[in-house]
Enzyme design. Structure first.
Site, mmCIF file in Angstrom:
data_model
loop_
_atom_site.group_PDB
_atom_site.id
_atom_site.type_symbol
_atom_site.label_atom_id
_atom_site.label_comp_id
_atom_site.label_asym_id
_atom_site.label_seq_id
_atom_site.Cartn_x
_atom_site.Cartn_y
_atom_site.Cartn_z
ATOM 1 N N ASP A 160 0.815 -1.227 0.000
ATOM 2 C CA ASP A 160 0.000 0.000 0.000
ATOM 3 C C ASP A 160 0.842 1.267 0.000
ATOM 4 O O ASP A 160 0.442 2.303 0.544
ATOM 5 C CB ASP A 160 -0.967 0.022 1.205
ATOM 6 C CG ASP A 160 -1.790 -1.237 1.292
ATOM 7 O OD1 ASP A 160 -2.258 -1.695 0.246
ATOM 8 O OD2 ASP A 160 -1.950 -1.771 2.404
ATOM 9 N N GLY A 193 -4.284 -4.441 -4.213
ATOM 10 C CA GLY A 193 -5.283 -3.455 -4.599
ATOM 11 C C GLY A 193 -4.562 -2.202 -5.030
ATOM 12 O O GLY A 193 -4.252 -1.348 -4.209
ATOM 13 N N HIS A 194 -4.246 -2.119 -6.310
ATOM 14 C CA HIS A 194 -3.495 -0.962 -6.809
ATOM 15 C C HIS A 194 -4.462 0.099 -7.304
ATOM 16 O O HIS A 194 -5.230 -0.124 -8.233
ATOM 17 C CB HIS A 194 -2.541 -1.398 -7.929
ATOM 18 C CG HIS A 194 -1.409 -2.257 -7.422
ATOM 19 N ND1 HIS A 194 -0.548 -2.941 -8.241
ATOM 20 C CD2 HIS A 194 -1.006 -2.532 -6.163
ATOM 21 C CE1 HIS A 194 0.335 -3.602 -7.500
ATOM 22 N NE2 HIS A 194 0.062 -3.367 -6.238
ATOM 23 N N LYS A 202 2.018 2.064 -5.095
ATOM 24 C CA LYS A 202 2.664 1.537 -6.310
ATOM 25 C C LYS A 202 1.776 1.676 -7.540
ATOM 26 O O LYS A 202 2.276 1.908 -8.627
ATOM 27 C CB LYS A 202 3.038 0.058 -6.114
ATOM 28 C CG LYS A 202 4.116 -0.154 -5.067
ATOM 29 C CD LYS A 202 4.465 -1.618 -4.939
ATOM 30 C CE LYS A 202 3.324 -2.465 -4.417
ATOM 31 N NZ LYS A 202 2.875 -2.164 -3.049
ATOM 32 N N GLN A 252 2.243 -5.983 -3.056
ATOM 33 C CA GLN A 252 2.604 -6.006 -1.616
ATOM 34 C C GLN A 252 3.947 -5.276 -1.415
ATOM 35 O O GLN A 252 4.244 -4.369 -2.171
ATOM 36 C CB GLN A 252 2.655 -7.437 -1.069
ATOM 37 C CG GLN A 252 1.298 -8.116 -0.963
ATOM 38 C CD GLN A 252 0.829 -8.747 -2.250
ATOM 39 O OE1 GLN A 252 1.577 -9.414 -2.935
ATOM 40 N NE2 GLN A 252 -0.418 -8.553 -2.597
#
Ligand code: IMP
Length: 423
Positions: free
Chosen positions: A12, A39-40, A15, A223
């Protein structure tokens, strides 16, 4: 030429935005590990996209995106994403390639992930429940189902039956849950098996050929370094290798092809799920960071734990990843804080520790030694040049640089592409 983008903290770090920003100057964006646990978030023209599996470069009309062999693919999540993108007018076909060798996450992986974490009791990891660890477990136990098996109905049925024999025993006899029917899963996934075919190729061969032709590849890590199965805060980690080295295995490219490694670091620290986090702030300052930084998981919606920047871990991330430069994100969130702290060392049993300790007893119980800078009140979200940042913000950035020993080349001050300062 391959550039790898990795997270230097617990994921988080922002990225998604950084990859979207860097994607403009490359030809191919390739994801190499993790799965739908990621979750990008990317914001373009005020529209927010959250990518779990598809690389964040898909928003560009002329870029190719690759899901590499190191990724675990949940077809339900993949097609939800594809459908959302297509509904938003973004073409996915002919722009997305999926590795034949990537492993498939099936309903029993998700179910087992959730049940296992509940059964761990005090040892609960707080996984995303997306079946990540359980899919990788099957990969290493050699009862996994790869994309190439999934698209062949005979092979898929055969492998599904073998995998379920063991899982159903666990569900019935140990967890006292209902057993799953291979025929039912086979039928439910028929649509995905048919749909996925058009994306499937030998991505390692493809990537190597394109690199040979001089194409630029951005390898996208999910991650972060401290969720890495080998180097993270084990056992409170994910089940793959987010570190830069993971890109070679997860894409099938030689280490000789990697020319640059970019680390993404948030201007403070966050973590979701369980596990040690020395610089965590448990009072209202932590709450304030969570609120201003909108620190809620992009995948699970869980509130993220928030804390000060930990220079010791980012320095270690620099070493094991070989980071050439850092992109510092969410600096705008720190506007309005009177004082801003940076963790520069730990103390355990009256001994000062200057390196990240693998010993979780030490890392969970150490005291942090902080340095501190004065904060700033000016709105920095529209600043375009480094020199136009408030003096205290620059002091903070330079202090971080000094402590981690890596140059910060870009500073992100908001979620939009244009809220990025080049230094
Ligand atoms: P898993 O990856 O679902 O097995 O979860 C293992 C740990 O990694 C949990 O603490 C999760 O919260 C964390 N985790 C997994 N993916 C992400 C991510 O993309 N960002 C931040 N934390 C993550």
């Amino acid at each position: 030429m391959v550039t790898v983008v990795i997270g230097t903290q617990w994921g988080d770090e922002g990225k998604g935005k950084v990859i979207d920003y860097l994607a403009e100057n490359v030809d191919i964006i390739a994801r190499y590990q993790g799965g739908a646990n990621a979750g990008h978030t990317v914001v373009v023209n005020d529209k927010k996209f959250i990518f779990h599996l598809i690389p964040s470069g898909i928003l560009y009309p002329n870029k190719i995106c690759v899901i590499g062999n190191g990724v675990v693919i949940d077809p339900v999540s993949l097609f939800e994403e594809i459908e959302y993108l297509e509904k938003s007018g973004i073409d996915v076909e002919k722009k997305l390639f999926i590795s034949e060798n990537a492993h498939i996450t099936l309903p029993y992986h998700k179910l087992l992930d959730q049940i296992e974490d509940k059964f761990r009791g005090k040892g609960k990891l707080g996984t995303t429940g997306r079946g990540i660890g359980t899919t990788y477990t099957d990969k290493f136990a050699r009862i996994g189902i790869r994309v190439i098996d999934f698209v062949d109905e005979d092979v898929f049925m055969e492998k599904l039956k073998i995998a379920l024999e063991l899982k159903n025993y666990l569900f019935k006899e140990y967890y006292k849950e209902e057993i799953l029917s291979p025929e039912k899963i086979f039928k439910e996934y028929e649509i995905y098996r048919k749909e996925i075919k058009k994306f499937v190729i030998n991505t390692s061969l493809y990537l190597n050929e394109e690199i040979e032709k001089g194409k630029k590849v951005l390898a996208e890590g999910a991650q972060g370094t401290f969720l890495d199965i080998d180097f993270g805060t084990y056992p409170y980690v994910t089940a793959s290798n987010p570190i830069a080295g993971g890109a070679c295995i997860g894409l099938g490219i030689s280490p000789k092809k990697i020319k640059k490694i970019i680390g993404v670091a948030k201007a403070y620290t966050t973590r979701v799920g369980m596990g040690p986090f020395p610089t965590e702030i448990k009072d209202q300052i932590g709450e304030k960071l969570r609120k201003i930084g909108d620190e809620f998981g992009a995948t699970t919606g869980r509130p993220r734990r928030c804390g000060w920047f930990d220079a010791i871990i980012v320095k270690f991330a620099g070493i094991i990843n070989g980071i050439d430069e850092i992109v510092l994100t969410k600096l705008d969130v720190l506007t309005g804080f009177k004082n801003i702290k940076i963790g520069i060392g730990y103390k355990y049993n009256n001994k000062v520790i200057n390196e990240y300790p693998f010993n979780s007893k030490i890392f969970s119980n150490c005291e942090v030694i902080y340095d501190e800078v004065d904060g700033w009140d000016e709105d920095i979200s529209k600043v375009k040049k480094y020199n136009d940042l408030p003096e205290n913000a620059k002091r903070y950035i330079e202090k971080i640089e000094e402590k981690i020993g890596i140059r910060i080349t870009k500073i992100s001050t908001g979620s939009s592409r244009n809220q990025t300062i080049e230094r």
